[in-house]
Design a protein around this motif. Structure first.
Motif, PDB file in Angstrom:
ATOM      1  N   GLY A  38       5.168  20.297 -13.687  1.00  0.00           N
ATOM      2  CA  GLY A  38       6.134  19.252 -13.317  1.00  0.00           C
ATOM      3  C   GLY A  38       5.542  18.224 -12.371  1.00  0.00           C
ATOM      4  N   HIS A  39       4.234  18.252 -12.167  1.00  0.00           N
ATOM      5  CA  HIS A  39       3.627  17.295 -11.229  1.00  0.00           C
ATOM      6  C   HIS A  39       3.711  15.855 -11.727  1.00  0.00           C
ATOM      7  CE1 HIS A  39       2.752  20.531  -8.770  1.00  0.00           C
ATOM      8  NE2 HIS A  39       1.443  20.565  -8.765  1.00  0.00           N
ATOM      9  N   TRP A  40       3.744  15.683 -13.043  1.00  0.00           N
ATOM     10  CA  TRP A  40       3.869  14.328 -13.605  1.00  0.00           C
ATOM     11  C   TRP A  40       5.159  13.646 -13.129  1.00  0.00           C
ATOM     12  CZ3 TRP A  40       7.924  12.953 -16.940  1.00  0.00           C
ATOM     13  CH2 TRP A  40       8.743  14.012 -17.334  1.00  0.00           C
ATOM     14  N   THR A  41       6.158  14.447 -12.753  1.00  0.00           N
ATOM     15  CA  THR A  41       7.451  13.866 -12.354  1.00  0.00           C
ATOM     16  C   THR A  41       7.339  13.104 -11.034  1.00  0.00           C
ATOM     17  OG1 THR A  41       8.223  15.841 -11.112  1.00  0.00           O
ATOM     18  CG2 THR A  41       8.667  15.801 -13.478  1.00  0.00           C
ATOM     19  N   LEU A  42       6.251  13.346 -10.272  1.00  0.00           N
ATOM     20  CA  LEU A  42       6.025  12.596  -9.027  1.00  0.00           C
ATOM     21  C   LEU A  42       5.817  11.108  -9.324  1.00  0.00           C
ATOM     22  CD1 LEU A  42       3.511  14.971  -7.195  1.00  0.00           C
ATOM     23  CD2 LEU A  42       5.714  14.238  -6.272  1.00  0.00           C
ATOM     24  N   ASP A  43       5.189  10.820 -10.457  1.00  0.00           N
ATOM     25  CA  ASP A  43       4.835   9.426 -10.765  1.00  0.00           C
ATOM     26  C   ASP A  43       5.662   8.820 -11.887  1.00  0.00           C
ATOM     27  OD1 ASP A  43       2.653   9.535  -8.947  1.00  0.00           O
ATOM     28  OD2 ASP A  43       1.588  10.740 -10.433  1.00  0.00           O
ATOM     29  N   LYS A  80     -10.563   5.966  -8.234  1.00  0.00           N
ATOM     30  CA  LYS A  80     -10.648   4.562  -8.661  1.00  0.00           C
ATOM     31  C   LYS A  80      -9.879   4.321  -9.948  1.00  0.00           C
ATOM     32  CE  LYS A  80     -14.916   3.390  -6.419  1.00  0.00           C
ATOM     33  NZ  LYS A  80     -16.276   3.859  -6.579  1.00  0.00           N
ATOM     34  N   LYS A  81      -9.845   5.343 -10.803  1.00  0.00           N
ATOM     35  CA  LYS A  81      -9.267   5.147 -12.146  1.00  0.00           C
ATOM     36  C   LYS A  81      -7.830   5.627 -12.276  1.00  0.00           C
ATOM     37  CE  LYS A  81     -11.553   5.637 -16.227  1.00  0.00           C
ATOM     38  NZ  LYS A  81     -12.489   6.346 -17.140  1.00  0.00           N
ATOM     39  N   PHE A  82      -7.455   6.640 -11.490  1.00  0.00           N
ATOM     40  CA  PHE A  82      -6.169   7.316 -11.713  1.00  0.00           C
ATOM     41  C   PHE A  82      -5.375   7.449 -10.424  1.00  0.00           C
ATOM     42  CE2 PHE A  82      -9.398   9.267 -14.537  1.00  0.00           C
ATOM     43  CZ  PHE A  82      -8.910   8.826 -15.760  1.00  0.00           C
ATOM     44  N   LYS A  83      -4.114   7.864 -10.567  1.00  0.00           N
ATOM     45  CA  LYS A  83      -3.342   8.251  -9.381  1.00  0.00           C
ATOM     46  C   LYS A  83      -3.790   9.668  -9.039  1.00  0.00           C
ATOM     47  CE  LYS A  83      -0.103   7.769  -6.339  1.00  0.00           C
ATOM     48  NZ  LYS A  83       1.327   7.915  -6.242  1.00  0.00           N
ATOM     49  N   GLN A 130      10.534  16.625  -9.442  1.00  0.00           N
ATOM     50  CA  GLN A 130      11.015  18.018  -9.359  1.00  0.00           C
ATOM     51  C   GLN A 130      11.207  18.439  -7.904  1.00  0.00           C
ATOM     52  OE1 GLN A 130       8.360  21.177 -10.558  1.00  0.00           O
ATOM     53  NE2 GLN A 130       6.512  20.156  -9.846  1.00  0.00           N
ATOM     54  N   PHE A 131      10.390  17.907  -7.013  1.00  0.00           N
ATOM     55  CA  PHE A 131      10.473  18.305  -5.597  1.00  0.00           C
ATOM     56  C   PHE A 131      11.734  17.705  -4.956  1.00  0.00           C
ATOM     57  CE2 PHE A 131       6.049  18.129  -6.963  1.00  0.00           C
ATOM     58  CZ  PHE A 131       5.667  19.430  -6.734  1.00  0.00           C
ATOM     59  N   GLN A 132      12.004  16.424  -5.279  1.00  0.00           N
ATOM     60  CA  GLN A 132      13.219  15.799  -4.738  1.00  0.00           C
ATOM     61  C   GLN A 132      14.457  16.503  -5.277  1.00  0.00           C
ATOM     62  OE1 GLN A 132      12.437  11.734  -5.915  1.00  0.00           O
ATOM     63  NE2 GLN A 132      11.851  11.195  -3.827  1.00  0.00           N
ATOM     64  N   ASN A 133      14.394  16.894  -6.549  1.00  0.00           N
ATOM     65  CA  ASN A 133      15.580  17.525  -7.128  1.00  0.00           C
ATOM     66  C   ASN A 133      15.813  18.934  -6.582  1.00  0.00           C
ATOM     67  OD1 ASN A 133      17.493  16.177  -8.527  1.00  0.00           O
ATOM     68  ND2 ASN A 133      16.450  16.307 -10.517  1.00  0.00           N
TER      69      ASN A 133
END
Ligand code: ADP
Ligand code: MG
Length: 344
Positions: A268-273, A319-322, A279-282
């Motif tokens: 669920g880490h993708w939900t951060l961006d 440099k390339k990603f979050k 998922q953490f806020q929810n």
């Protein structure tokens, strides 16, 4: 000021702290490890063994509500917290999810939910007998305390001699499934109000999550079935909090449940961006608001874990990603050091 105590201070604890801060909630962490990812992000921390009563007392006094970032916490400690303050999820749920045998028994007791065929193993004799019942191929797993494939042994063609020296108490033997893909669903629930994150596909390497893809490439029917199963499990547990359900999609499009995690999950880490509400806020919303919020996913994406030495390329990746650094004290092979996400 409202406050949240979190048991465990790894990367999941760190992301819970960051989400709490963004919602105006103070955090305290109970960590067994003096160096931990969440250290810089919490308002207070307590270091000690989970069974250190004095540290536990201080931790209990430090917050209004409590949650966990790992299911590998002795039940007695959760129970102690629950006797004086509210902890989410309920310790009874953690008790089921922290033991593969209890978890599988629970899952198979539900209508239309199945796991891999499994056997309880408490001796080498048990193993010898049971492996022959599943064509001599299986995965032997410790019932408790395993993660990222740790405490797991793959058995091929009945070769079990190497396992003779293990103290085979409290193990489980599972049939190896020839699945089409692995998928997961994260559910947040409070007072019968449920929000489920959409189904994602997970690719594992050496039993460690390598990448998560949103959305999973599935038929509408399979996707709906996976969501329905995850919500059914959360309902049956009467969940108040967050639950991840790992599943195998089989070649005939049936779904087998692999395992449960009653906490935020790597998939669920993708939900951060790529969601309005992570998922953490929810998780925090289920504790401090009346209900979780609609996650509002807004772009197709991938999340890739940075494991062991791969962390040495972090400047390039940044440099390339979050890129997310887990601030681990040292690099270890098979250790999750960070992750990154990008749109697809
Ligand atoms: P962990 O708690 O370490 O995540 P899992 O049971 O999820 O334990 O196992 C890790 C990975 O190993 C799974 O994601 C899957 O890729 C593989 N695996 C586990 N059990 C089976 C099985 N019965 N058949 C095939 N692959 C499995
Ligand atoms: Mg797993």
């Amino acid at each position: 000021m409202r406050s949240l105590g979190i048991i465990g201070g790894g990367q999941l604890g760190m992301f819970i702290c960051q989400a709490a801060k963004s919602l105006g909630i103070k955090t305290s962490i109970f960590s067994e490890n003096p160096e931990f990812s969440a250290k810089k992000f919490c308002d207070q921390y307590f270091i000690g063994k989970f069974n250190d009563n004095e540290v536990l007392e201080n931790f209990i006094n430090s917050a209004d509500y409590f949650t966990i970032e790992t299911e590998n916490i002795p039940y007695d400690i959760l129970d102690k917290i629950a006797s004086v303050k509210q902890i989410f999820p309920d310790p009874q749920i953690v008790k089921i999810c922290q033991n593969r045998l209890k978890e599988k028994r629970f899952l198979n007791s539900l209508e239309n939910i199945r796991t891999a065929v499994y056997f309880e193993i408490n001796s080498f004799k048990d193993l010898e007998k049971k492996i022959s019942l599943i064509n001599n191929n299986g995965i032997l797993k410790t019932s408790e305390l395993g993660y990222d494939g740790k405490g797991q042994y793959k058995i091929v063609n009945g070769k079990i001699d190497d396992l003779k020296d293990l103290n085979l108490k409290n193990f489980i033997l599972e049939k190896i499934l020839d699945f089409k893909k692995e998928i997961s669903v994260i559910v947040c629930r409070k007072n019968k109000k449920v929000e489920a994150y959409p189904v994602v596909e997970n690719i594992h390497k050496n039993s460690i999550l390598r990448e998560t893809i949103y959305p999973a490439n599935l038929t509408k029917e399979v996707s709906n079935k996976a969501l329905k199963m995850a919500i059914q499990i959360a309902d049956e547990l009467d969940l108040h909090g967050i639950l991840a359900v790992e599943m195998f999609l089989m070649k005939d499009e049936s779904i087998i449940v692999n395992e449960l995690a009653p906490r935020p999950h790597n998939s669920g880490h993708w939900t951060l961006d790529y969601c309005e509400v992570s998922q953490f806020q929810n998780l925090i919303n289920t504790i401090f608001l009346n209900s979780p919020k609609y996650p509002s996913p807004h772009a197709s994406c991938k999340m890739i874990n940075v494991i062991g030495d791969e962390f040495l390329s972090k400047e390039k990746l940044k440099k390339k990603f979050k890129f997310y650094d887990y601030f681990k004290k040292e690099i270890k092979s098979s250790r999750k050091m960070g992750h990154y996400t990008f749109k697809i």
